[in-house]
Design an enzyme around this catalytic site. Structure first.
Site, mmCIF file in Angstrom:
data_model
loop_
_atom_site.group_PDB
_atom_site.id
_atom_site.type_symbol
_atom_site.label_atom_id
_atom_site.label_comp_id
_atom_site.label_asym_id
_atom_site.label_seq_id
_atom_site.Cartn_x
_atom_site.Cartn_y
_atom_site.Cartn_z
ATOM 1 N N LYS A 132 7.773 5.918 7.559
ATOM 2 C CA LYS A 132 7.033 4.675 7.355
ATOM 3 C C LYS A 132 7.969 3.468 7.435
ATOM 4 C CE LYS A 132 6.075 2.997 3.335
ATOM 5 N NZ LYS A 132 5.567 2.758 1.955
ATOM 6 N N ASP A 150 1.052 3.588 5.510
ATOM 7 C CA ASP A 150 1.195 3.393 4.071
ATOM 8 C C ASP A 150 -0.119 3.773 3.398
ATOM 9 O OD1 ASP A 150 -0.534 1.301 4.582
ATOM 10 O OD2 ASP A 150 0.687 -0.225 3.576
#
Length: 238
Positions: A132, A150
């Site tokens: 991420k 996320d």
């Protein structure tokens, strides 16, 4: 009498619906962007690591002092951890994050010549950096296509029926197959903005949602416009 069941969505229909939702979100959030403040790939990398389990606003209030004192990986790599902890003390998990940002700075200095790498495979070898964070930095600092999965991205992707997975890597792969690669970075921002402003985790503002007609989860939150509009949170969140 046989019970009527809804016909499963075909792959072609799913792709078309996903891309239409992307277009609607583009019109809804024309200014969507990363809400972390940064002036270099290094600053974005550090800010993104610090943003885990805290708000972008809190990070943006804290990083100016950090970057003023430690403007480069070499500076932060040589920092006294106690001094960094003092600067980061208002951020959640600040002790662990201090170790991460100093550790990644050491790695940048010793293994990458003080430069933030441009390959995901290299990025994820840095302390505190996962896919991420790597995709945030690569996409926003270097323009490398990637999806930032996320909590907002994952939640909304599932609500939209784009995936049923909780595994970020699988979500990334599945959504990557629905949306054109050139839109991956901006789609990430659009979904994150949508999650922060309208499609909240506990009580989404369904009756005020621009993609309500395209969403199989419509009705999870209030559907009356007046009540739904009262749930909208205005940005920016930086």
């Amino acid at each position: 009498m046989a019970v009527q069941t809804k016909k499963p969505e075909s792959r072609i229909a799913l792709v078309r619906r996903a891309r239409k939702i992307n277009r609607v979100l583009a019109e809804t959030y024309p200014d969507a962007h990363c809400e972390l403040d940064y002036a270099s790939p290094f600053q974005l990398l550090v800010a993104t690591v610090l943003s885990a389990q805290t708000t972008d606003k809190r990070v943006n209030l804290t990083t100016p002092a950090l970057f003023a004192r430690y403007p480069s990986p070499e500076d932060l790599a040589a920092a006294n951890p106690a001094d960094v902890e003092e600067i980061l003390s208002s951020i959640g998990l600040f002790r662990n994050k201090t170790k991460s940002v100093i550790g990644l700075s050491v790695a940048l200095r010793d293994r990458f010549g003080g430069e933030v790498p441009r390959e995901l495979e290299d990025m994820v070898t840095l302390p505190g950096v996962g896919r991420k964070t790597a995709n945030v930095v690569l996409g926003n600092a270097y323009g490398v296509p990637g999806l930032t999965v996320d909590t907002h991205f994952g939640r909304i992707s599932r609500r939209l029926g784009w995936t049923d997975s909780d595994d970020p890597v699988k979500v990334e792969a599945e959504i990557g197959g629905l949306i054109e690669k050139k839109d991956w970075v901006i789609l990430s921002h659009r979904l994150i903005w949508h999650g922060r402003r309208i499609c909240h985790s506990r009580k989404p503002a369904c009756g005020a949602c621009p993609v309500a007609k395209l969403c199989p989860s419509f009705g999870l939150g209030p559907v009356e416009a007046a009540e739904a509009e009262g749930l909208i949170k205005a940005g920016p969140f930086s």
